[in-house]
Write a protein that holds these residues in place. Structure first.
Motif, PDB file in Angstrom:
ATOM      1  N   LYS A  20      40.276   9.765 -14.371  1.00 30.78           N
ATOM      2  CA  LYS A  20      40.691   8.556 -13.657  1.00 30.78           C
ATOM      3  C   LYS A  20      39.871   7.345 -14.106  1.00 30.78           C
ATOM      4  O   LYS A  20      40.399   6.230 -14.193  1.00 30.78           O
ATOM      5  CB  LYS A  20      40.567   8.767 -12.148  1.00 30.78           C
ATOM      6  CG  LYS A  20      41.485   9.856 -11.614  1.00 30.78           C
ATOM      7  CD  LYS A  20      42.945   9.568 -11.932  1.00 30.78           C
ATOM      8  CE  LYS A  20      43.881  10.665 -11.483  1.00 30.78           C
ATOM      9  NZ  LYS A  20      43.941  10.853 -10.035  1.00 30.78           N
ATOM     10  N   MET A 191      36.459  13.076  -2.560  1.00 26.18           N
ATOM     11  CA  MET A 191      37.506  12.296  -3.233  1.00 26.18           C
ATOM     12  C   MET A 191      38.771  13.139  -3.341  1.00 26.18           C
ATOM     13  O   MET A 191      38.724  14.251  -3.880  1.00 26.18           O
ATOM     14  CB  MET A 191      37.052  11.890  -4.641  1.00 26.18           C
ATOM     15  CG  MET A 191      35.936  10.904  -4.690  1.00 26.18           C
ATOM     16  SD  MET A 191      35.465  10.519  -6.404  1.00 26.18           S
ATOM     17  CE  MET A 191      34.597  12.034  -6.864  1.00 26.18           C
ATOM     18  N   TRP A 192      39.880  12.616  -2.845  1.00 24.05           N
ATOM     19  CA  TRP A 192      41.132  13.364  -2.912  1.00 24.05           C
ATOM     20  C   TRP A 192      41.686  13.284  -4.334  1.00 24.05           C
ATOM     21  O   TRP A 192      42.096  12.258  -4.823  1.00 24.05           O
ATOM     22  CB  TRP A 192      42.140  12.819  -1.919  1.00 24.05           C
ATOM     23  CG  TRP A 192      43.345  13.705  -1.779  1.00 24.05           C
ATOM     24  CD1 TRP A 192      44.617  13.422  -2.143  1.00 24.05           C
ATOM     25  CD2 TRP A 192      43.358  15.033  -1.261  1.00 24.05           C
ATOM     26  NE1 TRP A 192      45.439  14.492  -1.875  1.00 24.05           N
ATOM     27  CE2 TRP A 192      44.697  15.506  -1.336  1.00 24.05           C
ATOM     28  CE3 TRP A 192      42.378  15.889  -0.740  1.00 24.05           C
ATOM     29  CZ2 TRP A 192      45.078  16.776  -0.913  1.00 24.05           C
ATOM     30  CZ3 TRP A 192      42.756  17.162  -0.311  1.00 24.05           C
ATOM     31  CH2 TRP A 192      44.091  17.593  -0.392  1.00 24.05           C
ATOM     32  N   GLY A 193      41.648  14.401  -5.013  1.00 24.69           N
ATOM     33  CA  GLY A 193      42.103  14.539  -6.388  1.00 24.69           C
ATOM     34  C   GLY A 193      42.141  16.022  -6.705  1.00 24.69           C
ATOM     35  O   GLY A 193      41.901  16.872  -5.826  1.00 24.69           O
ATOM     36  N   GLN A 197      41.464  19.044  -4.058  1.00 29.98           N
ATOM     37  CA  GLN A 197      42.701  19.717  -3.655  1.00 29.98           C
ATOM     38  C   GLN A 197      42.597  21.223  -3.879  1.00 29.98           C
ATOM     39  O   GLN A 197      43.040  22.022  -3.039  1.00 29.98           O
ATOM     40  CB  GLN A 197      43.879  19.127  -4.431  1.00 29.98           C
ATOM     41  CG  GLN A 197      44.240  17.710  -4.009  1.00 29.98           C
ATOM     42  CD  GLN A 197      45.159  17.014  -4.990  1.00 29.98           C
ATOM     43  OE1 GLN A 197      45.658  17.619  -5.935  1.00 29.98           O
ATOM     44  NE2 GLN A 197      45.392  15.723  -4.772  1.00 29.98           N
ATOM     45  N   ARG A 215      41.474  19.732   5.178  1.00 32.87           N
ATOM     46  CA  ARG A 215      41.349  18.333   4.749  1.00 32.87           C
ATOM     47  C   ARG A 215      40.878  17.450   5.896  1.00 32.87           C
ATOM     48  O   ARG A 215      40.033  16.560   5.714  1.00 32.87           O
ATOM     49  CB  ARG A 215      42.685  17.832   4.208  1.00 32.87           C
ATOM     50  CG  ARG A 215      42.629  16.409   3.677  1.00 32.87           C
ATOM     51  CD  ARG A 215      43.945  15.988   3.052  1.00 32.87           C
ATOM     52  NE  ARG A 215      43.877  14.626   2.543  1.00 32.87           N
ATOM     53  CZ  ARG A 215      44.886  13.999   1.935  1.00 32.87           C
ATOM     54  NH1 ARG A 215      46.030  14.633   1.739  1.00 32.87           N
ATOM     55  NH2 ARG A 215      44.736  12.759   1.499  1.00 32.87           N
ATOM     56  N   ARG A 228      39.117   8.949   0.609  1.00 31.33           N
ATOM     57  CA  ARG A 228      39.504   8.085  -0.510  1.00 31.33           C
ATOM     58  C   ARG A 228      39.899   8.931  -1.715  1.00 31.33           C
ATOM     59  O   ARG A 228      39.457  10.064  -1.874  1.00 31.33           O
ATOM     60  CB  ARG A 228      38.358   7.151  -0.879  1.00 31.33           C
ATOM     61  CG  ARG A 228      38.358   5.802  -0.164  1.00 31.33           C
ATOM     62  CD  ARG A 228      38.671   5.898   1.304  1.00 31.33           C
ATOM     63  NE  ARG A 228      38.734   4.575   1.944  1.00 31.33           N
ATOM     64  CZ  ARG A 228      38.869   4.411   3.246  1.00 31.33           C
ATOM     65  NH1 ARG A 228      38.976   5.456   4.053  1.00 31.33           N
ATOM     66  NH2 ARG A 228      38.920   3.197   3.764  1.00 31.33           N
ATOM     67  N   THR A 229      40.741   8.370  -2.568  1.00 33.37           N
ATOM     68  CA  THR A 229      41.193   9.084  -3.762  1.00 33.37           C
ATOM     69  C   THR A 229      40.215   8.866  -4.907  1.00 33.37           C
ATOM     70  O   THR A 229      39.418   7.922  -4.895  1.00 33.37           O
ATOM     71  CB  THR A 229      42.577   8.599  -4.194  1.00 33.37           C
ATOM     72  OG1 THR A 229      42.470   7.227  -4.624  1.00 33.37           O
ATOM     73  CG2 THR A 229      43.576   8.698  -3.058  1.00 33.37           C
ATOM     74  N   ASP A 230      40.296   9.739  -5.909  1.00 28.16           N
ATOM     75  CA  ASP A 230      39.433   9.540  -7.067  1.00 28.16           C
ATOM     76  C   ASP A 230      39.832   8.291  -7.854  1.00 28.16           C
ATOM     77  O   ASP A 230      38.990   7.673  -8.506  1.00 28.16           O
ATOM     78  CB  ASP A 230      39.380  10.788  -7.969  1.00 28.16           C
ATOM     79  CG  ASP A 230      40.736  11.395  -8.265  1.00 28.16           C
ATOM     80  OD1 ASP A 230      41.766  10.731  -8.020  1.00 28.16           O
ATOM     81  OD2 ASP A 230      40.766  12.545  -8.745  1.00 28.16           O
ATOM     82  N   ASP A 231      41.096   7.862  -7.749  1.00 28.41           N
ATOM     83  CA  ASP A 231      41.498   6.594  -8.371  1.00 28.41           C
ATOM     84  C   ASP A 231      40.717   5.422  -7.760  1.00 28.41           C
ATOM     85  O   ASP A 231      40.241   4.529  -8.472  1.00 28.41           O
ATOM     86  CB  ASP A 231      42.995   6.325  -8.161  1.00 28.41           C
ATOM     87  CG  ASP A 231      43.878   7.441  -8.652  1.00 28.41           C
ATOM     88  OD1 ASP A 231      43.962   8.450  -7.933  1.00 28.41           O
ATOM     89  OD2 ASP A 231      44.477   7.305  -9.727  1.00 28.41           O
ATOM     90  N   GLU A 232      40.608   5.429  -6.428  1.00 30.48           N
ATOM     91  CA  GLU A 232      39.902   4.349  -5.739  1.00 30.48           C
ATOM     92  C   GLU A 232      38.427   4.319  -6.124  1.00 30.48           C
ATOM     93  O   GLU A 232      37.848   3.246  -6.355  1.00 30.48           O
ATOM     94  CB  GLU A 232      40.039   4.519  -4.226  1.00 30.48           C
ATOM     95  CG  GLU A 232      41.440   4.275  -3.697  1.00 30.48           C
ATOM     96  CD  GLU A 232      41.545   4.579  -2.222  1.00 30.48           C
ATOM     97  OE1 GLU A 232      41.623   3.617  -1.430  1.00 30.48           O
ATOM     98  OE2 GLU A 232      41.543   5.762  -1.852  1.00 30.48           O
TER      99      GLU A 232
END
Length: 262
Positions: A20, A191-193, A197, A215, A228-232
Motif C-alpha cells: 500500500k 490496520m484492516w488489510g 483479515q 474484529r 483504520r485501513t492500511d491504505d489510510e
C-alpha cells in the motif's frame, strides 16, 4: 500531489502495509518507486499492481534482505543508478519475533525482532544517507507500532525492538538535520488489510466465534470503533515523507484512529 516527481524507496513490500505504501506513493505522483523484499515474486506482483494504477510511475524491483548490509547498499545503489536521486525511504520491513511473554526464557524471538526491526532499518537508512546528503534533502520514515505504548498479549519482543527504533529516530533526526534530512516515525495500530483479515479469520475459527466479533474486539479501544485501513496508514507515512511535513523532524505520528492520544 504529495510526492510529485519524487523517487521513493519502500522496504518490506508484502501483502499488507508495504504494497500500500508503494501504490499510494505512485498515486500521489512519485515519478519512481523502488521496492524491496526478500520474495521476488511478491515484488513482481506489487509491480503489476502499481503499473495497473498508473503508467507515469516507474517501478524498480530489488530483492533485498535488510539484515544484509551489502544487500541494503545494493538496493540504494540500484535506485540511485536508475533514477539519479533518492528523495524518501520508508522502512516497512518487519518481524514480529514470535508471541512470547517477557518471562519466557528464549531470547531468540527478541533477537530476530531486533535484527530486522532495529538493525535492518538502520542498515537500510545508512545506505541512503550519502546520496540524500549530496542532494541536501531527503526524508526517512520508520514504521512503528502502537504496541510500544499499549502492551498486548505476545507483543513483548516486537514492541521492545520498535521502542529501540523510536529512540533511534530521534538520534538520527538530530544528527542528520544539518544535512537537510528529516527522520520520523509512524505508530500504527491495528490496520484492516490482508494480514489482519487473516488473523481475524484464524482467531474466529480457533475460538468458534464470528469474524465480526473478533474484529469488534480488536477495534474496541478505538474511538468510534472503526479500525483504520492500511491504505489510510500508508497515506499518513507518505505525508511524513513529503515536503508538506518539512517542519516535522524526530517525531512519531500516531496513525491508530485515536486509540492512543498523547
Amino acid at each position: 500531489m504529495l510526492l510529485k516527481d519524487k523517487v521513493v524507496m519502500v522496504s518490506g513490500v508484502g501483502p499488507g502495509l508495504g504494497i500500500k505504501l508503494a501504490m499510494e506513493a505512485a498515486r500521489e505522483g512519485a515519478r519512481a518507486v523502488a521496492i524491496g523484499a526478500r520474495d521476488k515474486a511478491r515484488l513482481l506482483e506489487a509491480q503489476q499492481r502499481i503499473l495497473a494504477l498508473t503508467h507515469t510511475c516507474e517501478v524498480l524491483c530489488v530483492p533485498t534482505d535488510i539484515t544484509d548490509v551489502e544487500a541494503c547498499q545494493r538496493f540504494a545503489a540500484n535506485t540511485l543508478e536508475h533514477f539519479g536521486r533518492i528523495d524518501a525511504l520508508i522502512n516497512s520491513a518487519f518481524s514480529h519475533g514470535g508471541f512470547q511473554s517477557v518471562e519466557e526464557g528464549d531470547n531468540a524471538p527478541l533477537r530476530e525482532a531486533l535484527e530486522v526491526n532495529l538493525l535492518g532499518s538502520l542498515n537500510m537508512s545508512r545506505a541512503v544517507l550519502a546520496p540524500m546528503r549530496t542532494q541536501g534533502a531527503g526524508a526517512i520514515v520508520m514504521i512503528n507500532t502502537l504496541g510500544v505504548r499499549k502492551p498486548y498479549q505476545g507483543g513483548a519482543a516486537y514492541a521492545a525492538s520498535k521502542s529501540a527504533l523510536a529512540a533511534t529516530v530521534r538520534y538520527l533526526a538530530t544528527e542528520q538535520a544539518v544535512h537537510g534530512l528529516r527522520v520520523n516515525g509512524l505508530a500504527c495500530g491495528w490496520m484492516w488489510g490482508e494480514p489482519v483479515q487473516a488473523l481475524v479469520r484464524q482467531t474466529a475459527t480457533a475460538r468458534g466465534v464470528s469474524e465480526e466479533q473478533v474484529r469488534a474486539e480488536l477495534s474496541a479501544g478505538i474511538p468510534g470503533g472503526r479500525m483504520r485501513t492500511d491504505d489510510e496508514c500508508a497515506r499518513a507515512a507518505l505525508f511524513l515523507a513529503s515536503d508538506y511535513a518539512s517542519a516535522i523532524n524526530g517525531a512519531q505520528l500516531d496513525a491508530n484512529g485515536g486509540e492512543m492520544m498523547c
